[in-house]
Motif scaffolding. Structure first.
Motif, PDB file in Angstrom:
ATOM      1  N   LYS A 141      56.030  23.935   0.283  1.00 11.98           N
ATOM      2  CA  LYS A 141      55.534  22.690  -0.122  1.00 11.98           C
ATOM      3  C   LYS A 141      54.214  22.504   0.547  1.00 11.98           C
ATOM      4  O   LYS A 141      53.159  21.956   0.001  1.00 11.98           O
ATOM      5  N   MET A 142      53.862  23.286   1.753  1.00 11.80           N
ATOM      6  CA  MET A 142      52.543  23.090   2.330  1.00 11.80           C
ATOM      7  C   MET A 142      51.703  23.617   1.705  1.00 11.80           C
ATOM      8  O   MET A 142      50.347  23.239   1.138  1.00 11.80           O
ATOM      9  N   VAL A 143      51.983  24.935   1.022  1.00 10.64           N
ATOM     10  CA  VAL A 143      51.138  25.796   0.227  1.00 10.64           C
ATOM     11  C   VAL A 143      50.741  24.955  -1.211  1.00 10.64           C
ATOM     12  O   VAL A 143      49.667  24.921  -1.695  1.00 10.64           O
ATOM     13  N   GLU A 144      51.619  24.398  -1.699  1.00  9.78           N
ATOM     14  CA  GLU A 144      51.713  23.393  -2.936  1.00  9.78           C
ATOM     15  C   GLU A 144      50.657  22.336  -2.570  1.00  9.78           C
ATOM     16  O   GLU A 144      49.712  22.006  -3.244  1.00  9.78           O
ATOM     17  N   ASN A 145      50.795  21.574  -1.482  1.00  3.82           N
ATOM     18  CA  ASN A 145      49.935  20.651  -0.931  1.00  3.82           C
ATOM     19  C   ASN A 145      48.551  21.143  -0.510  1.00  3.82           C
ATOM     20  O   ASN A 145      47.559  20.238  -0.116  1.00  3.82           O
ATOM     21  N   LYS A 146      48.385  22.245  -0.535  1.00  7.66           N
ATOM     22  CA  LYS A 146      47.058  23.064   0.319  1.00  7.66           C
ATOM     23  C   LYS A 146      46.836  22.286   1.499  1.00  7.66           C
ATOM     24  O   LYS A 146      45.436  21.917   1.845  1.00  7.66           O
ATOM     25  N   SER A 147      47.929  22.019   2.343  1.00  2.00           N
ATOM     26  CA  SER A 147      47.520  21.460   3.630  1.00  2.00           C
ATOM     27  C   SER A 147      48.775  21.771   4.368  1.00  2.00           C
ATOM     28  O   SER A 147      49.927  21.662   3.937  1.00  2.00           O
ATOM     29  N   GLY A 148      48.611  22.055   5.804  1.00  2.10           N
ATOM     30  CA  GLY A 148      50.007  22.260   6.486  1.00  2.10           C
ATOM     31  C   GLY A 148      49.462  22.981   7.818  1.00  2.10           C
ATOM     32  O   GLY A 148      48.418  23.727   7.922  1.00  2.10           O
ATOM     33  N   HIS A 149      50.248  23.252   8.689  1.00  2.00           N
ATOM     34  CA  HIS A 149      50.121  23.756  10.139  1.00  2.00           C
ATOM     35  C   HIS A 149      51.311  24.017  10.627  1.00  2.00           C
ATOM     36  O   HIS A 149      52.202  23.466  10.656  1.00  2.00           O
ATOM     37  N   ILE A 150      51.545  25.523  10.816  1.00  2.00           N
ATOM     38  CA  ILE A 150      52.595  26.025  11.593  1.00  2.00           C
ATOM     39  C   ILE A 150      52.306  26.399  12.917  1.00  2.00           C
ATOM     40  O   ILE A 150      51.198  27.222  13.260  1.00  2.00           O
TER      41      ILE A 150
ATOM     42  N   ARG B 189      49.110  34.369   8.939  1.00  2.00           N
ATOM     43  CA  ARG B 189      47.611  33.786   8.661  1.00  2.00           C
ATOM     44  C   ARG B 189      47.063  34.623   7.378  1.00  2.00           C
ATOM     45  O   ARG B 189      46.203  34.374   6.691  1.00  2.00           O
ATOM     46  N   ALA B 190      47.343  35.918   7.584  1.00  2.00           N
ATOM     47  CA  ALA B 190      46.950  36.981   6.474  1.00  2.00           C
ATOM     48  C   ALA B 190      47.462  36.514   5.061  1.00  2.00           C
ATOM     49  O   ALA B 190      46.612  36.707   3.911  1.00  2.00           O
ATOM     50  N   ASP B 191      48.509  35.815   5.213  1.00  2.00           N
ATOM     51  CA  ASP B 191      49.184  35.285   3.625  1.00  2.00           C
ATOM     52  C   ASP B 191      48.631  34.116   3.243  1.00  2.00           C
ATOM     53  O   ASP B 191      48.698  33.547   2.211  1.00  2.00           O
ATOM     54  N   LEU B 192      47.956  33.131   4.070  1.00  2.00           N
ATOM     55  CA  LEU B 192      47.823  31.971   4.135  1.00  2.00           C
ATOM     56  C   LEU B 192      46.304  31.513   4.342  1.00  2.00           C
ATOM     57  O   LEU B 192      45.920  30.409   4.164  1.00  2.00           O
ATOM     58  N   TYR B 193      45.443  32.579   4.394  1.00  2.00           N
ATOM     59  CA  TYR B 193      43.970  32.199   4.716  1.00  2.00           C
ATOM     60  C   TYR B 193      43.305  31.494   3.533  1.00  2.00           C
ATOM     61  O   TYR B 193      42.306  30.726   3.731  1.00  2.00           O
ATOM     62  N   ASP B 194      43.975  31.581   2.250  1.00  2.00           N
ATOM     63  CA  ASP B 194      43.511  30.950   1.097  1.00  2.00           C
ATOM     64  C   ASP B 194      44.243  29.865   0.550  1.00  2.00           C
ATOM     65  O   ASP B 194      43.957  29.447  -0.629  1.00  2.00           O
ATOM     66  N   LYS B 195      45.225  29.380   1.675  1.00  2.00           N
ATOM     67  CA  LYS B 195      45.856  28.332   1.023  1.00  2.00           C
ATOM     68  C   LYS B 195      45.692  26.938   1.773  1.00  2.00           C
ATOM     69  O   LYS B 195      46.609  26.035   1.913  1.00  2.00           O
ATOM     70  N   SER B 196      44.593  26.988   2.575  1.00  2.00           N
ATOM     71  CA  SER B 196      44.703  25.966   3.599  1.00  2.00           C
ATOM     72  C   SER B 196      45.771  25.605   4.513  1.00  2.00           C
ATOM     73  O   SER B 196      45.761  24.312   4.868  1.00  2.00           O
TER      74      SER B 196
ATOM     75  N   ARG C  89      47.255  26.143   8.164  1.00  2.00           N
ATOM     76  CA  ARG C  89      46.953  27.054   9.483  1.00  2.00           C
ATOM     77  C   ARG C  89      48.116  27.323  10.038  1.00  2.00           C
ATOM     78  O   ARG C  89      49.253  27.046   9.987  1.00  2.00           O
ATOM     79  N   VAL C  90      47.962  28.346  11.147  1.00  2.00           N
ATOM     80  CA  VAL C  90      48.919  29.042  11.803  1.00  2.00           C
ATOM     81  C   VAL C  90      48.389  29.099  13.189  1.00  2.00           C
ATOM     82  O   VAL C  90      47.207  29.929  13.287  1.00  2.00           O
ATOM     83  N   THR C  91      49.079  28.644  14.283  1.00  2.00           N
ATOM     84  CA  THR C  91      48.884  29.038  15.397  1.00  2.00           C
ATOM     85  C   THR C  91      49.873  29.424  16.398  1.00  2.00           C
ATOM     86  O   THR C  91      51.090  28.856  16.271  1.00  2.00           O
ATOM     87  N   ASN C  92      49.827  30.336  17.442  1.00  2.00           N
ATOM     88  CA  ASN C  92      50.675  30.650  18.473  1.00  2.00           C
ATOM     89  C   ASN C  92      50.250  30.179  19.736  1.00  2.00           C
ATOM     90  O   ASN C  92      49.198  30.692  20.189  1.00  2.00           O
TER      91      ASN C  92
ATOM     92  N   ALA D 162      46.221  21.070  16.520  1.00  2.00           N
ATOM     93  CA  ALA D 162      46.608  20.383  15.348  1.00  2.00           C
ATOM     94  C   ALA D 162      45.453  19.371  14.735  1.00  2.00           C
ATOM     95  O   ALA D 162      45.523  18.842  13.558  1.00  2.00           O
ATOM     96  N   THR D 163      44.518  18.948  15.809  1.00  2.00           N
ATOM     97  CA  THR D 163      43.713  17.905  15.404  1.00  2.00           C
ATOM     98  C   THR D 163      42.015  18.553  15.227  1.00  2.00           C
ATOM     99  O   THR D 163      41.184  17.808  15.197  1.00  2.00           O
ATOM    100  N   GLN D 164      42.156  19.804  15.361  1.00  2.00           N
ATOM    101  CA  GLN D 164      40.823  20.309  14.988  1.00  2.00           C
ATOM    102  C   GLN D 164      40.447  20.150  13.729  1.00  2.00           C
ATOM    103  O   GLN D 164      41.179  19.806  12.777  1.00  2.00           O
ATOM    104  N   PRO D 165      39.064  20.210  13.287  1.00  2.00           N
ATOM    105  CA  PRO D 165      38.762  19.995  11.740  1.00  2.00           C
ATOM    106  C   PRO D 165      39.444  20.936  10.931  1.00  2.00           C
ATOM    107  O   PRO D 165      39.838  21.974  11.196  1.00  2.00           O
ATOM    108  N   LYS D 166      39.659  20.709   9.563  1.00  2.00           N
ATOM    109  CA  LYS D 166      40.442  21.445   8.755  1.00  2.00           C
ATOM    110  C   LYS D 166      39.981  22.880   8.541  1.00  2.00           C
ATOM    111  O   LYS D 166      40.686  23.894   8.198  1.00  2.00           O
ATOM    112  N   HIS D 167      38.738  23.105   8.696  1.00  2.00           N
ATOM    113  CA  HIS D 167      38.263  24.452   8.640  1.00  2.00           C
ATOM    114  C   HIS D 167      38.326  25.180   9.811  1.00  2.00           C
ATOM    115  O   HIS D 167      37.958  26.578   9.649  1.00  2.00           O
ATOM    116  N   VAL D 168      38.997  24.836  10.759  1.00  2.00           N
ATOM    117  CA  VAL D 168      39.188  25.446  12.053  1.00  2.00           C
ATOM    118  C   VAL D 168      40.525  25.949  12.337  1.00  2.00           C
ATOM    119  O   VAL D 168      41.395  24.983  12.432  1.00  2.00           O
ATOM    120  N   ASN D 169      40.701  27.306  12.169  1.00  2.00           N
ATOM    121  CA  ASN D 169      42.098  27.479  12.553  1.00  2.00           C
ATOM    122  C   ASN D 169      42.287  28.314  14.040  1.00  2.00           C
ATOM    123  O   ASN D 169      41.493  29.254  14.412  1.00  2.00           O
TER     124      ASN D 169
END
Ligand code: 8X3
Length: 250
Positions: free
Chosen positions: A121-130, A163-170, A172-175, A221-228
């Motif tokens: 759903k995150m990929v479909e929405n082109k937005s999300g953060h794990i 990240r490697a699978d999602l870099y083109d899907k908008s 984000r992933v953080t540990n 989670a509140t960084q600008p969308k272009h920052v992972n």
């Protein structure tokens, strides 16, 4: 934003839920203990907080609850994979195999399953953060850290590979990788209720606290969308990775 936090009844999870709710976001708090979740919901208000009282390892129940969320909580923007545990601090040759299996089940399997459940759903929405809650134990080995550290190393590498699978899907992933942290049940669970061991560990240590973790989670989670933010490793000032051990044969 709508945030789903696992292990939300106490400790890091509850602090993360409080922080996001305070900043006017909606929180889905998932954990086993319904009484604790209800207390949290009463505190935050049901417009800001929905609860899911299930065992994270019960995939069917988790899926069912997520499929039946109230409409205004359905679109999950951020998944915080916080549920996890350490059991015991014995050397590998003495440990209880059931403890190892339980850590693998919660720290790896349940995290992977929930992530896989929410990602499409995150990929479909082109937005999300794990946002995964890892540990410094995933980087620095220490005696007795054996499987716990290995599960957290898995979480670290899984995060990077996502990240490697999602870099083109908008998406984000953080540990987030905390060190010694007080104010949670973590060490109480690790030492199986031995309060003396817990007190000894934290005495004069001035550990980081759940609120410190919550601040870090909120910040990423509140960084600008272009920052992972890929990783944040955080320790109390009083902690450092240990010296290498050399055993001397007599
Ligand atoms: C737990 C941190 O320092 O106890 O994730 O390994 S530590």
């Amino acid at each position: 934003m709508v945030i789903l936090v696992t292990g939300a009844s106490v400790g890091f999870g509850a602090a993360i839920a409080r922080k996001f709710a305070k900043e006017n976001h909606k929180v889905i708090a998932l954990a086993r203990r319904e009484d604790k979740l209800k207390e949290l919901q009463n505190e935050l208000g049901s417009d800001k907080c929905q609860i899911i009282a299930v065992d994270i390892c019960d995939t069917k129940a988790v899926k069912n609850a997520i499929d039946n969320l109230r409409d205004d909580f359905k679109n999950i923007d951020v998944l915080v994979n916080n549920a996890g545990l350490a059991l015991g601090l014995s050397r590998a040759y003495e440990t209880d195999i059931n403890d190892w299996e339980r850590m693998i089940e919660v720290n790896i399997l349940s995290l992977v399953r929930l992530t896989r459940m929410l990602l499409p759903k995150m990929v479909e929405n082109k937005s999300g953060h794990i946002i995964n809650i890892g540990s410094i134990a995933g980087t620095y080995p220490y005696p007795g850290g054996n499987i716990y550290g290995a599960t957290k190393a898995f979480v670290k590498q899984f995060s990077l590979n996502l990240r490697a699978d999602l870099y083109d899907k908008s998406v984000r992933v953080t540990n987030i990788e905390p060190g010694l942290c007080g104010g949670s049940e973590f060490s109480f669970v690790r030492f199986k209720g031995d309060k003396n061991m817990v007190d000894e560990l934290y005495r004069d240590a001035n550990p980081i606290m759940p609120e410190d973790i919550a601040e870090a989670v909120f910040w990423v989670a509140t960084q600008p969308k272009h920052v992972n933010i890929n990783r944040i490793e955080m320790m109390p000032t009083t902690q450092a990775s240990s010296a290498l051990n050399v055993y001397k044969h007599k």
